[in-house]
Design a protein around this motif. Structure first.
Motif, PDB file in Angstrom:
ATOM      1  N   ILE A  34      41.679  47.332  24.873  1.00 17.39           N
ATOM      2  CA  ILE A  34      41.942  48.367  24.074  1.00 17.39           C
ATOM      3  C   ILE A  34      43.406  48.861  24.376  1.00 17.39           C
ATOM      4  O   ILE A  34      43.934  49.066  23.478  1.00 17.39           O
ATOM      5  CB  ILE A  34      40.865  49.460  24.341  1.00 17.39           C
ATOM      6  CG1 ILE A  34      39.643  49.022  23.875  1.00 17.39           C
ATOM      7  CG2 ILE A  34      41.252  50.784  23.603  1.00 17.39           C
ATOM      8  CD1 ILE A  34      38.298  50.174  24.420  1.00 17.39           C
ATOM      9  N   PRO A  35      43.703  49.232  25.554  1.00 16.65           N
ATOM     10  CA  PRO A  35      44.958  49.643  25.794  1.00 16.65           C
ATOM     11  C   PRO A  35      46.239  48.425  25.368  1.00 16.65           C
ATOM     12  O   PRO A  35      47.266  48.907  24.976  1.00 16.65           O
ATOM     13  CB  PRO A  35      44.982  49.751  27.258  1.00 16.65           C
ATOM     14  CG  PRO A  35      44.070  49.330  27.895  1.00 16.65           C
ATOM     15  CD  PRO A  35      43.001  49.121  26.948  1.00 16.65           C
ATOM     16  N   LEU A  57      39.807  58.108  21.000  1.00 11.60           N
ATOM     17  CA  LEU A  57      40.191  57.136  22.042  1.00 11.60           C
ATOM     18  C   LEU A  57      40.931  58.008  23.215  1.00 11.60           C
ATOM     19  O   LEU A  57      40.586  57.676  24.280  1.00 11.60           O
ATOM     20  CB  LEU A  57      41.091  55.986  21.697  1.00 11.60           C
ATOM     21  CG  LEU A  57      40.239  54.954  20.840  1.00 11.60           C
ATOM     22  CD1 LEU A  57      41.171  53.971  20.276  1.00 11.60           C
ATOM     23  CD2 LEU A  57      39.248  54.208  21.763  1.00 11.60           C
ATOM     24  N   ILE A  58      41.743  59.037  22.829  1.00 11.70           N
ATOM     25  CA  ILE A  58      42.249  59.993  23.758  1.00 11.70           C
ATOM     26  C   ILE A  58      41.097  60.586  24.790  1.00 11.70           C
ATOM     27  O   ILE A  58      41.148  60.479  25.837  1.00 11.70           O
ATOM     28  CB  ILE A  58      43.122  61.033  23.235  1.00 11.70           C
ATOM     29  CG1 ILE A  58      44.287  60.155  22.488  1.00 11.70           C
ATOM     30  CG2 ILE A  58      43.419  61.969  24.073  1.00 11.70           C
ATOM     31  CD1 ILE A  58      45.325  60.980  21.825  1.00 11.70           C
ATOM     32  N   LEU A  59      40.228  61.132  23.969  1.00  7.21           N
ATOM     33  CA  LEU A  59      39.040  61.851  24.680  1.00  7.21           C
ATOM     34  C   LEU A  59      38.143  60.994  25.606  1.00  7.21           C
ATOM     35  O   LEU A  59      37.713  61.035  26.560  1.00  7.21           O
ATOM     36  CB  LEU A  59      38.159  62.654  23.510  1.00  7.21           C
ATOM     37  CG  LEU A  59      38.901  63.631  23.012  1.00  7.21           C
ATOM     38  CD1 LEU A  59      38.209  64.368  21.900  1.00  7.21           C
ATOM     39  CD2 LEU A  59      39.358  64.773  24.028  1.00  7.21           C
ATOM     40  N   ALA A  88      48.775  55.046  26.268  1.00  9.04           N
ATOM     41  CA  ALA A  88      49.202  54.234  24.922  1.00  9.04           C
ATOM     42  C   ALA A  88      48.544  54.852  23.807  1.00  9.04           C
ATOM     43  O   ALA A  88      49.232  54.944  22.830  1.00  9.04           O
ATOM     44  CB  ALA A  88      48.340  52.849  25.137  1.00  9.04           C
ATOM     45  N   GLN A  89      47.532  55.696  23.808  1.00 11.08           N
ATOM     46  CA  GLN A  89      46.832  56.450  22.881  1.00 11.08           C
ATOM     47  C   GLN A  89      47.597  57.553  22.677  1.00 11.08           C
ATOM     48  O   GLN A  89      47.911  58.230  21.556  1.00 11.08           O
ATOM     49  CB  GLN A  89      45.384  56.655  23.206  1.00 11.08           C
ATOM     50  CG  GLN A  89      44.698  55.536  23.235  1.00 11.08           C
ATOM     51  CD  GLN A  89      44.433  54.620  21.859  1.00 11.08           C
ATOM     52  OE1 GLN A  89      44.569  55.229  20.703  1.00 11.08           O
ATOM     53  NE2 GLN A  89      44.338  53.484  21.934  1.00 11.08           N
ATOM     54  N   LEU A  90      48.142  58.353  23.680  1.00  5.89           N
ATOM     55  CA  LEU A  90      48.910  59.281  23.361  1.00  5.89           C
ATOM     56  C   LEU A  90      50.103  59.000  22.825  1.00  5.89           C
ATOM     57  O   LEU A  90      50.709  59.746  21.928  1.00  5.89           O
ATOM     58  CB  LEU A  90      49.279  60.210  24.668  1.00  5.89           C
ATOM     59  CG  LEU A  90      48.022  60.871  25.504  1.00  5.89           C
ATOM     60  CD1 LEU A  90      48.599  61.224  26.982  1.00  5.89           C
ATOM     61  CD2 LEU A  90      47.875  61.996  24.703  1.00  5.89           C
ATOM     62  N   GLY A  91      50.698  57.906  22.968  1.00  6.76           N
ATOM     63  CA  GLY A  91      52.179  57.248  22.249  1.00  6.76           C
ATOM     64  C   GLY A  91      51.694  57.142  20.884  1.00  6.76           C
ATOM     65  O   GLY A  91      52.602  57.559  20.128  1.00  6.76           O
TER      66      GLY A  91
END
Length: 113
Positions: A34-35, A57-59, A88-91
Protein backbone atom coordinates in the motif's frame (compact mmCIF):
# COMPACT_ATOMS: atom_id res chain seq x y z
CA UNK A 1 34.29 -14.12 14.85
CA UNK A 2 33.73 -11.84 11.87
CA UNK A 3 30.89 -9.35 11.74
CA UNK A 4 29.38 -11.10 8.71
CA UNK A 5 29.40 -14.46 10.52
CA UNK A 6 27.67 -12.91 13.55
CA UNK A 7 25.08 -11.32 11.27
CA UNK A 8 24.49 -14.60 9.40
CA UNK A 9 24.24 -16.58 12.64
CA UNK A 10 21.71 -14.09 13.99
CA UNK A 11 19.76 -13.98 10.72
CA UNK A 12 19.41 -17.75 10.56
CA UNK A 13 18.89 -18.38 14.26
CA UNK A 14 15.87 -20.39 15.42
CA UNK A 15 14.38 -17.27 17.00
CA UNK A 16 14.60 -15.26 13.75
CA UNK A 17 13.30 -18.10 11.58
CA UNK A 18 10.43 -18.69 14.02
CA UNK A 19 9.54 -14.97 13.83
CA UNK A 20 9.62 -15.06 10.03
CA UNK A 21 6.98 -17.79 10.07
CA UNK A 22 4.42 -15.65 11.94
CA UNK A 23 1.78 -13.15 10.93
CA UNK A 24 3.71 -10.55 12.96
CA UNK A 25 6.22 -10.67 10.09
CA UNK A 26 4.23 -11.55 6.96
CA UNK A 27 1.25 -9.28 7.69
CA UNK A 28 3.31 -6.08 7.64
CA UNK A 29 5.52 -7.30 4.80
CA UNK A 30 2.49 -7.94 2.58
CA UNK A 31 0.93 -4.68 3.75
CA UNK A 32 3.94 -2.68 2.50
CA UNK A 33 2.38 -2.82 -0.99
CA UNK A 34 0.00 0.00 0.00
CA UNK A 35 2.63 2.63 0.89
CA UNK A 36 4.87 1.54 -1.99
CA UNK A 37 1.99 2.09 -4.42
CA UNK A 38 1.16 5.48 -2.86
CA UNK A 39 4.79 6.59 -3.09
CA UNK A 40 5.00 5.50 -6.73
CA UNK A 41 1.77 7.41 -7.46
CA UNK A 42 3.15 10.70 -6.12
CA UNK A 43 4.28 11.61 -9.65
CA UNK A 44 0.98 10.75 -11.36
CA UNK A 45 -1.75 13.20 -12.32
CA UNK A 46 -3.66 14.37 -9.20
CA UNK A 47 -6.95 13.87 -11.10
CA UNK A 48 -6.49 10.15 -10.53
CA UNK A 49 -6.44 10.49 -6.72
CA UNK A 50 -9.59 9.51 -4.86
CA UNK A 51 -10.14 11.97 -2.01
CA UNK A 52 -12.45 9.68 0.01
CA UNK A 53 -10.13 6.68 -0.38
CA UNK A 54 -7.07 8.72 0.59
CA UNK A 55 -8.91 9.98 3.67
CA UNK A 56 -9.87 6.43 4.57
CA UNK A 57 -6.27 5.23 4.21
CA UNK A 58 -5.03 8.10 6.40
CA UNK A 59 -7.42 7.05 9.18
CA UNK A 60 -6.69 3.34 8.61
CA UNK A 61 -2.96 3.88 9.05
CA UNK A 62 -3.46 5.96 12.18
CA UNK A 63 -5.60 3.22 13.74
CA UNK A 64 -3.15 0.46 12.88
CA UNK A 65 -0.12 2.45 14.04
CA UNK A 66 -1.83 2.58 17.43
CA UNK A 67 -2.84 -1.09 17.23
CA UNK A 68 0.71 -2.19 16.38
CA UNK A 69 1.92 -0.75 19.67
CA UNK A 70 -1.07 -2.01 21.70
CA UNK A 71 -0.60 -5.72 20.91
CA UNK A 72 1.79 -7.96 22.81
CA UNK A 73 4.49 -8.22 21.68
CA UNK A 74 4.62 -4.79 20.08
CA UNK A 75 4.83 -5.07 16.30
CA UNK A 76 7.34 -2.45 15.21
CA UNK A 77 7.37 -3.74 11.63
CA UNK A 78 3.63 -3.13 11.36
CA UNK A 79 4.12 0.31 12.94
CA UNK A 80 6.80 1.14 10.37
CA UNK A 81 4.58 0.01 7.51
CA UNK A 82 1.70 2.21 8.62
CA UNK A 83 3.97 5.13 9.47
CA UNK A 84 5.33 5.10 5.90
CA UNK A 85 1.79 4.71 4.57
CA UNK A 86 0.59 7.63 6.72
CA UNK A 87 3.26 9.91 5.24
CA UNK A 88 2.53 8.74 1.68
CA UNK A 89 -1.23 9.16 2.07
CA UNK A 90 -0.83 12.61 3.64
CA UNK A 91 1.24 13.53 0.59
CA UNK A 92 -1.49 12.26 -1.70
CA UNK A 93 -4.13 14.05 0.37
CA UNK A 94 -2.21 17.31 0.07
CA UNK A 95 -1.91 16.85 -3.70
CA UNK A 96 -5.65 16.08 -3.98
CA UNK A 97 -6.61 19.14 -1.88
CA UNK A 98 -4.24 21.40 -3.81
CA UNK A 99 -5.56 20.18 -7.17
CA UNK A 100 -9.25 20.35 -6.32
CA UNK A 101 -9.35 23.46 -4.14
CA UNK A 102 -6.23 25.63 -4.05
CA UNK A 103 -5.38 25.51 -7.78
CA UNK A 104 -9.05 25.99 -8.81
CA UNK A 105 -9.41 29.03 -6.53
CA UNK A 106 -6.26 30.55 -8.06
CA UNK A 107 -7.60 29.84 -11.56
CA UNK A 108 -10.96 31.46 -10.70
CA UNK A 109 -9.22 34.59 -9.38
CA UNK A 110 -7.22 34.89 -12.60
CA UNK A 111 -10.37 34.58 -14.71
CA UNK A 112 -12.11 37.31 -12.67
CA UNK A 113 -9.16 39.69 -13.11
Amino acid sequence: MSTFKKFADNLFSKKTLKYMCTTHFWGPVSNFGIPVAAIMDLKKDPDMISGPMTGSLILYSLVFMRYSLAVTPKNYLLFGCHFVNELAQLGQGFRWTKHHYIDKEAANKEVKN
